[in-house]
Design an enzyme around this catalytic site. Structure first.
Site, PDB file in Angstrom:
ATOM      1  N   LEU A 168      -5.772  11.977  -2.756  1.00 48.02           N
ATOM      2  CA  LEU A 168      -6.917  12.881  -2.759  1.00 48.02           C
ATOM      3  C   LEU A 168      -6.867  13.834  -3.948  1.00 48.02           C
ATOM      4  CD1 LEU A 168      -7.208  13.766   1.053  1.00 48.02           C
ATOM      5  CD2 LEU A 168      -8.665  12.234  -0.284  1.00 48.02           C
ATOM      6  N   LEU A 180       0.842  -1.196   0.000  1.00 49.25           N
ATOM      7  CA  LEU A 180       0.000   0.000   0.000  1.00 49.25           C
ATOM      8  C   LEU A 180       0.874   1.241   0.000  1.00 49.25           C
ATOM      9  CD1 LEU A 180      -2.751   1.503   0.393  1.00 49.25           C
ATOM     10  CD2 LEU A 180      -2.383   1.239   2.876  1.00 49.25           C
ATOM     11  N   GLN A 202      -3.766  13.526 -10.033  1.00 50.77           N
ATOM     12  CA  GLN A 202      -2.869  12.390  -9.838  1.00 50.77           C
ATOM     13  C   GLN A 202      -3.605  11.069 -10.052  1.00 50.77           C
ATOM     14  OE1 GLN A 202      -1.332  13.096  -5.896  1.00 50.77           O
ATOM     15  NE2 GLN A 202       0.352  14.372  -6.630  1.00 50.77           N
ATOM     16  N   GLY A 244       0.934  10.069  -5.014  1.00 46.58           N
ATOM     17  CA  GLY A 244       1.414  11.081  -5.956  1.00 46.58           C
ATOM     18  C   GLY A 244       1.126  10.720  -7.398  1.00 46.58           C
ATOM     19  N   CYS A 277      12.764  26.684   0.341  1.00 49.72           N
ATOM     20  CA  CYS A 277      12.850  25.404   1.054  1.00 49.72           C
ATOM     21  C   CYS A 277      14.244  24.794   0.918  1.00 49.72           C
ATOM     22  CB  CYS A 277      11.789  24.443   0.542  1.00 49.72           C
ATOM     23  SG  CYS A 277      10.124  24.814   1.126  1.00 49.72           S
TER      24      CYS A 277
END
Length: 417
Positions: free
Chosen positions: A201, A175, A205, A180, A373
């Site tokens: 969700l 799983l 994707q 993505g 980032c």
């Protein structure tokens, strides 16, 4: 006002790269031959710079109140030096603040809100992400097994690193939570022969991965489902589970429940890999100096970070046992710079893919997000940890190589050899 301008000039003189400010009236402060330039359209932006509020300065850029020239690496070198205080908070909040945090986290992570928040980010445009990601569209920290690797090679090395840690074997039920664009899901199926299920969700994707599954003829043992992890049925446990770049969206108040759900989805003795961004500070849920607010507004609404110590605490509370922890912070800094450089090289194409003023805002936000980032990982303000866990099973300590009922052996060498 003159005092503010004088303070700005002093600040500019101490920066590691030459920077010039152009004020709203045309006055120029700082270097005559700058590597980085800020054209400020409001005086409030001067205050943001002087106070080290680089998140608000970034918002000014996205909203068109500031123009920036220069490359992203020079800009981030200047941004790090502009800070007047560390964006990492190591002070423990009081009980009332902690209660407020928990209530906010619970409110922000209903199933409906999580779906909207995920779609806000991941459904921006597949073509836009494809400009600067590797061909597999792996949107998480790569693994530079050697220094000469390209981004694409390092992403494949990361996928295999995870599969090795999970000790995937042909026929196992695997799983991928938050799968993505299907990089790990398909790599595991094609290279390790597993029966693979992915959930997401993101509508984009979901459609993209199902097209790939059909093109590759893998419908008999690979599936991608549009589903919240909380809705997964627990009737038939999985042998191995991966969660890559997903638990940052769960919310700190839900983490114990999340890991408890993962444990119930896993067979006794099975392994789970939790790969995700963690905070540099022990208690801060996001970066300070306005950077966390910037990411919340423009990039990842609902994202919450915790320190790796909190990850270990909550997964233990959820009934899992951590068996291996690896910090990949330098790898993510390099990954993000590769993404940033890729976007910078294709800005004209990005503006064609995301047209109009809203598209331009998104591009400006992502330019700062990717480079910012990268800087944050370099500085240690945030980190990336892979935590390999198991759902405990009974084992015989005399069987040192393959403990019966356990997926995790007594020695680490299987991961790295």
């Amino acid at each position: 006002m003159n005092a503010l301008f004088s303070q700005a000039e002093r600040q500019l003189s101490s920066l590691p790269v030459p920077v010039q400010l152009i004020l709203p009236d045309g006055t120029r402060l700082g270097a005559g031959d700058p590597k980085v330039g800020f054209t400020l359209k409001t005086l409030r932006s001067v205050s943001h710079l002087v106070r080290g509020r680089i998140g608000q300065l970034g918002e000014d850029y996205v909203e068109g109140r500031v123009d920036i020239t220069g490359n992203m690496r020079d800009l981030m070198a200047a941004a790090a030096a502009i800070l007047t205080e560390s964006p990492v908070d190591n002070s423990q909040p009081g009980w009332l603040s902690e209660l407020g945090r928990k209530a906010t986290s619970v409110m922000r992570h209903t199933m409906d809100r999580d779906a909207r928040q995920i779609q806000f980010h991941y459904d921006l445009s597949d073509d836009f992400y494809g400009l600067w990601q590797d061909p597999r569209r792996v949107y998480s920290c790569a693994y530079y097994r050697d220094s000469g690797m390209t981004l694409a090679q390092a992403q494949e090395a990361k996928l295999d690193h995870i599969c090795r840690k999970l000790r995937l074997h042909e026929g196992e039920r695997f799983l991928d939570i938050g799968a993505g664009w299907g990089g790990l899901l398909l790599w595991a199926a094609e290279n390790y022969g597993v029966d693979a299920t992915g959930i997401t969700l993101s509508k984009n994707q979901h459609a993209h991965v199902n097209r790939l599954i059909e093109e590759k003829g893998l419908q008999n043992r690979v599936r991608m489902i549009l589903l919240d992890y909380r809705q997964l049925e627990e009737t038939r446990p999985f042998d191995k589970i991966a969660s890559v770049g997903m638990f940052e969206h769960v919310g700190r108040a839900q983490l114990t429940g999340y890991f408890s759900k993962v444990r119930r989805l896993l067979r006794p003795g099975g392994l789970v890999m939790n790969h995700g961004i963690t905070s540099g500070g022990t208690y801060n849920a996001q970066l300070g100096s306005g950077m966390g607010d910037f990411i919340e507004k423009y990039i990842f609404p609902g994202g919450e970070l915790v320190h790796v110590s909190k990850v270990l605490e909550t997964l233990s509370d959820g009934g899992l046992e951590a068996v291996d922890v690896e910090n990949l912070r330098p790898h993510y800094a390099r990954t993000l710079w590769a993404w940033s450089d890729g976007l910078e090289e294709k800005l004209d194409e990005a503006y064609r893919i995301l047209p109009g003023e809203q598209g331009a805002k998104s591009i400006r936000a992502y330019r700062l997000y990717l480079a910012g980032c990268a800087m944050a990982f370099e500085q240690g303000w945030i980190s990336l940890n892979q935590v390999l866990c198991q759902r405990q099973g009974v084992f015989d300590e005399t069987q040192l190589d393959e403990p019966p009922g356990q997926a995790y052996p007594f020695r680490r060498d299987y991961i790295y050899r």
